[in-house]
Design a protein around this motif. Sequence first.
Motif, short mmCIF file in Angstrom:
data_model
loop_
_atom_site.label_atom_id
_atom_site.label_comp_id
_atom_site.label_asym_id
_atom_site.label_seq_id
_atom_site.Cartn_x
_atom_site.Cartn_y
_atom_site.Cartn_z
N GLY A 34 0.80 -1.22 0.00
CA GLY A 34 0.00 0.00 0.00
C GLY A 34 0.84 1.27 0.00
N TRP A 35 0.17 2.39 0.17
CA TRP A 35 0.83 3.69 0.14
C TRP A 35 1.37 4.04 1.52
CZ3 TRP A 35 -2.39 7.57 -3.18
CH2 TRP A 35 -2.46 7.08 -4.47
N SER A 36 2.54 4.65 1.53
CA SER A 36 3.11 5.07 2.80
C SER A 36 2.52 6.42 3.21
CB SER A 36 4.63 5.20 2.67
OG SER A 36 4.94 6.28 1.83
N ARG A 37 2.68 6.75 4.46
CA ARG A 37 2.21 8.03 4.97
C ARG A 37 2.89 9.19 4.25
NH1 ARG A 37 2.70 8.35 11.21
NH2 ARG A 37 4.43 7.12 10.50
N ARG A 38 4.19 9.05 3.97
CA ARG A 38 4.94 10.10 3.27
C ARG A 38 4.38 10.33 1.86
NH1 ARG A 38 11.15 9.47 3.46
NH2 ARG A 38 10.77 10.32 5.51
N ARG A 39 4.03 9.26 1.17
CA ARG A 39 3.49 9.40 -0.19
C ARG A 39 2.13 10.09 -0.16
NH1 ARG A 39 2.63 4.54 -4.58
NH2 ARG A 39 2.15 5.89 -6.32
N VAL A 40 1.28 9.71 0.77
CA VAL A 40 -0.05 10.33 0.88
C VAL A 40 0.07 11.81 1.20
CG1 VAL A 40 -2.18 10.36 2.23
CG2 VAL A 40 -1.22 8.19 1.49
N LEU A 41 0.96 12.18 2.14
CA LEU A 41 1.16 13.59 2.48
C LEU A 41 1.75 14.37 1.31
CD1 LEU A 41 2.40 13.38 6.17
CD2 LEU A 41 0.22 14.24 5.34
N GLY A 42 2.65 13.75 0.54
CA GLY A 42 3.23 14.41 -0.64
C GLY A 42 2.17 14.70 -1.69
N ILE A 43 1.30 13.75 -1.94
CA ILE A 43 0.23 13.96 -2.93
C ILE A 43 -0.75 15.03 -2.44
CG2 ILE A 43 -1.78 12.85 -3.99
CD1 ILE A 43 -0.07 10.29 -4.15
#
Length: 170
Positions: A34-43
């Motif tokens: 799944g998506w990491s927290r860092r990727r979700v915050l970046g998007i």
Amino acid sequence: MKAEKRTSILDQIPSAEEMPEQALPTLVGAKREGWSRRRVLGIATGAAVATGLGVLDLLPWSKPRGATAAAYTVWETCHGFADAGSVCVPSSALYSGNCSGSWHRNDGASGTCYNLRYTHNPSSCDGNNAWKWYGGGTTSTRRMCSDGWYEYHDCGGGNVSRFSICRTAI
């Protein structure tokens, strides 16, 4: 009596080449699903910045101003602005670097220690910016002469203010 083997403190440092006997696997490099927290915050941050810039573009003061287009007009003949031997007079005018297309430049530039400006003269020739020169009796050269001014100032005291003509073939 049996000799005891003495151990040094250096013997207690683990080896970089051999794995310890009771080593447990680590999770540090394990791939997660799944998506990491860092990727979700970046998007989310990227979407917020894009939305903010889009909103700013809708504000009235962010629109570019319409250029004040001059109504350039041309005389069909020189009307005394040329003689038989020269194309566009006076010969003391600046003739290089002052054209924007076939008209006199109307812009400028500045830097750390200089400032230059080209201005067109929209009504110098009896209400016209330019005149046509058909070569007189000695040549078949045809030119359009659009006039204005060139000004240059620098920190060293250099000041130039000259009448200038954009001379283009027609």
